[in-house]
Write an enzyme that holds these catalytic residues in place. Structure first.
Site, PDB file in Angstrom:
ATOM      1  N   HIS A 197       0.836  -1.201   0.000  1.00  0.00           N
ATOM      2  CA  HIS A 197       0.000   0.000   0.000  1.00  0.00           C
ATOM      3  C   HIS A 197       0.872   1.253   0.000  1.00  0.00           C
ATOM      4  O   HIS A 197       1.902   1.313   0.679  1.00  0.00           O
ATOM      5  CB  HIS A 197      -0.949   0.021   1.199  1.00  0.00           C
ATOM      6  CG  HIS A 197      -0.285   0.056   2.542  1.00  0.00           C
ATOM      7  ND1 HIS A 197       0.009   1.232   3.211  1.00  0.00           N
ATOM      8  CD2 HIS A 197       0.148  -0.940   3.359  1.00  0.00           C
ATOM      9  CE1 HIS A 197       0.588   0.951   4.376  1.00  0.00           C
ATOM     10  NE2 HIS A 197       0.689  -0.349   4.490  1.00  0.00           N
TER      11      HIS A 197
ATOM     12  N   ASP B 250      -0.649   4.262   0.644  1.00  0.00           N
ATOM     13  CA  ASP B 250      -1.254   5.237   1.552  1.00  0.00           C
ATOM     14  C   ASP B 250      -0.567   5.179   2.905  1.00  0.00           C
ATOM     15  O   ASP B 250       0.002   4.159   3.292  1.00  0.00           O
ATOM     16  CB  ASP B 250      -2.761   5.014   1.689  1.00  0.00           C
ATOM     17  CG  ASP B 250      -3.131   3.680   2.307  1.00  0.00           C
ATOM     18  OD1 ASP B 250      -2.544   2.660   1.901  1.00  0.00           O
ATOM     19  OD2 ASP B 250      -3.997   3.657   3.211  1.00  0.00           O
TER      20      ASP B 250
ATOM     21  N   ASP C  57       6.630   1.933   6.800  1.00  0.00           N
ATOM     22  CA  ASP C  57       5.318   1.318   6.547  1.00  0.00           C
ATOM     23  C   ASP C  57       4.567   2.119   5.510  1.00  0.00           C
ATOM     24  O   ASP C  57       3.875   3.075   5.839  1.00  0.00           O
ATOM     25  CB  ASP C  57       4.541   1.261   7.865  1.00  0.00           C
ATOM     26  CG  ASP C  57       3.197   0.593   7.749  1.00  0.00           C
ATOM     27  OD1 ASP C  57       2.976  -0.138   6.765  1.00  0.00           O
ATOM     28  OD2 ASP C  57       2.343   0.800   8.635  1.00  0.00           O
TER      29      ASP C  57
ATOM     30  N   GLU D 141      -5.308   1.058   2.735  1.00  0.00           N
ATOM     31  CA  GLU D 141      -4.978   0.042   3.732  1.00  0.00           C
ATOM     32  C   GLU D 141      -4.996   0.607   5.139  1.00  0.00           C
ATOM     33  O   GLU D 141      -5.351  -0.093   6.093  1.00  0.00           O
ATOM     34  CB  GLU D 141      -3.595  -0.554   3.436  1.00  0.00           C
ATOM     35  CG  GLU D 141      -3.303  -1.858   4.157  1.00  0.00           C
ATOM     36  CD  GLU D 141      -2.666  -1.669   5.538  1.00  0.00           C
ATOM     37  OE1 GLU D 141      -2.517  -2.675   6.264  1.00  0.00           O
ATOM     38  OE2 GLU D 141      -2.302  -0.528   5.888  1.00  0.00           O
ATOM     39  N   GLU D 142      -4.621   1.856   5.291  1.00  0.00           N
ATOM     40  CA  GLU D 142      -4.455   2.430   6.625  1.00  0.00           C
ATOM     41  C   GLU D 142      -5.756   2.953   7.238  1.00  0.00           C
ATOM     42  O   GLU D 142      -5.765   3.343   8.399  1.00  0.00           O
ATOM     43  CB  GLU D 142      -3.435   3.581   6.573  1.00  0.00           C
ATOM     44  CG  GLU D 142      -2.009   3.149   6.247  1.00  0.00           C
ATOM     45  CD  GLU D 142      -1.333   2.398   7.369  1.00  0.00           C
ATOM     46  OE1 GLU D 142      -2.016   2.040   8.352  1.00  0.00           O
ATOM     47  OE2 GLU D 142      -0.125   2.148   7.271  1.00  0.00           O
TER      48      GLU D 142
ATOM     49  N   GLU E 162       4.545  -5.983   4.298  1.00  0.00           N
ATOM     50  CA  GLU E 162       4.500  -5.276   5.581  1.00  0.00           C
ATOM     51  C   GLU E 162       5.828  -5.443   6.320  1.00  0.00           C
ATOM     52  O   GLU E 162       6.522  -6.455   6.160  1.00  0.00           O
ATOM     53  CB  GLU E 162       3.357  -5.811   6.445  1.00  0.00           C
ATOM     54  CG  GLU E 162       1.972  -5.460   5.943  1.00  0.00           C
ATOM     55  CD  GLU E 162       1.632  -3.989   6.125  1.00  0.00           C
ATOM     56  OE1 GLU E 162       2.362  -3.293   6.850  1.00  0.00           O
ATOM     57  OE2 GLU E 162       0.629  -3.539   5.535  1.00  0.00           O
TER      58      GLU E 162
ATOM     59  N   HIS F 201       4.128   4.575  11.902  1.00  0.00           N
ATOM     60  CA  HIS F 201       3.152   5.513  12.469  1.00  0.00           C
ATOM     61  C   HIS F 201       3.753   6.441  13.527  1.00  0.00           C
ATOM     62  O   HIS F 201       3.031   7.211  14.146  1.00  0.00           O
ATOM     63  CB  HIS F 201       1.952   4.762  13.075  1.00  0.00           C
ATOM     64  CG  HIS F 201       1.207   3.906  12.110  1.00  0.00           C
ATOM     65  ND1 HIS F 201      -0.019   3.356  12.391  1.00  0.00           N
ATOM     66  CD2 HIS F 201       1.505   3.506  10.839  1.00  0.00           C
ATOM     67  CE1 HIS F 201      -0.448   2.643  11.359  1.00  0.00           C
ATOM     68  NE2 HIS F 201       0.472   2.718  10.408  1.00  0.00           N
TER      69      HIS F 201
END
Length: 379
Positions: free
Chosen positions: A71, A73, A104, A138-139, A167, A352
């Site tokens: 992903h 995003d 990520d 995805e997030e 991931e 994150h």
């Protein structure tokens, strides 16, 4: 490595692709893939106020079909002032790449692209085919991304024989962990109705808090299970409790609770929902309940696919990976409905976080590992 993932990762990070915005991130991937002979299809889903751009790209038509999923995003950067640099500047300092998505998982996508380019340069006549499923959802909702693209893939004869989600699974050293499954996640919102009254005269009231506690007590006092061959025990957590009452001598009329169950392969969400209903019925509560499953548990049993991944990763990194099922959910939960799937990627220390980062040499080593994986299955 002759292809360098670092400039690609920087280009991706500089796209402010906070879900569902794309901001050119998939264009970066597509521009990389098309000169390598990939047919690229853009798939846009979602309502007008939440449009999600996705990319499916494939080179070759024969089997075995290997798919890499990821992903572009990212989550919001949070307090930008807390970052040393603009979170979308992709700054390199002391051999470390900083920016939202560095870990990520824009860094992982860049590593796969570089590893793929080197693999194709060395193996132009490889067997089978390779594809990429890259989503921009995805997030957050995870509704108009991988799940929808997989439906399109099935309708168009594009389901792979195996899939790898990039991931950041490694814990301490690159290559030390492959995820072969994930626990399921079930959320429940419960409201218990009572009869409001004076706390000095409880006989004239029906305390919904007591009913709620009576229902939750048995659920919390005994384990849901003792784990399974590849999973830890399932867990139930009360994540919210509210009665809307600020008066100490009033028995409230309602009590509300939020629950989250992370469950292993002993259960399904339907079975656990029945178990919750049984507990509340046994308490005598007058209640309403809404449940939502964000993903069933899944497991890719050790076998040729997982064994091949382990061999390739060990060959490239010098580390024998551990097979793991921990952590939260990922888009692998959707792919598992169609084909064997596992997850492998960078060391996941800063997803994150403020100053999210990835060492540039680790990204280059990850690219080498992805090349080794492609060699394992397509040569």
């Amino acid at each position: 490595m002759t292809a360098d993932p670092v400039p690609v990762a920087q280009a991706l990070i500089r796209c402010r692709s906070v879900t569902p915005a794309d901001d050119g991130a998939l264009d970066v991937v597509q521009r990389f893939l098309e000169p390598l002979g990939f047919a690229c299809t853009r798939l846009v889903y979602g309502p007008d106020d939440y449009r999600v751009d996705n990319l499916f790209a494939r080179r070759g038509t024969e089997g075995p079909h290997f798919c890499y999923a990821g992903h572009t995003d990212v989550v919001p950067p949070g307090d930008v002032a807390a970052w040393r640099d603009d979170p979308f500047s992709a700054t390199i300092r002391d051999g470390v790449l900083y920016g939202r998505g560095a870990c990520d998982m824009k860094g992982g996508i860049a590593a796969f692209l570089a590893g793929l380019a080197d693999f194709l340069a060395a193996n132009p006549a490889h067997k089978g085919s390779v594809s990429l499923l890259i989503t921009g959802d995805e997030e957050a909702r995870s509704v108009d991304g991988t799940a929808k693209v997989l439906e399109w893939m099935q309708a168009n004869g594009q389901i792979p024989d195996m899939a790898l989600v990039g991931e950041p699974t490694s814990r301490h050293a690159l290559g030390d962990t492959i995820k072969i499954g994930r626990r399921g996640s079930l959320n429940a919102w419960v409201t218990v109705d009572g009869i409001q009254g004076h706390s000095a005269y409880p006989a004239g009231a029906d305390n919904p808090i007591h009913r709620m506690v009576a229902a939750l007590g048995p659920l919390l006092s005994a384990p849901l299970d003792n784990g399974s061959a590849h999973f830890p025990p399932s867990t139930l957590q009360v994540t919210g409790f509210d009665v809307g009452n600020r008066t100490s001598n009033v028995i409230p009329a309602t009590a509300q609770a939020m629950l989250n169950i992370r469950f292993n392969d002993h259960h399904t969400s339907a079975h656990l929902t029945e178990r919750l209903h049984a507990a509340f019925k046994a308490s005598g509560a007058r209640y309403t309940m809404r449940t939502e499953c964000s993903g069933e548990s899944f497991l890719t049993e050790p076998g040729p696919f997982v064994d091949g991944l382990s061999r390739a990763i060990a060959r490239a990194t010098g580390v024998t990976p551990k097979l793991d099922t921990g952590g939260g959910t990922s888009d692998a939960r959707f792919i598992a409905r169609y084909c064997p799937v596992a997850e492998f990627g960078a060391v996941g220390e800063t997803p994150h976080q403020v100053d999210e980062r990835a060492p540039v040499e680790e990204l280059r080593r990850l690219a080498g590992a992805y090349r080794a994986i492609l060699e394992e299955f397509l040569t």
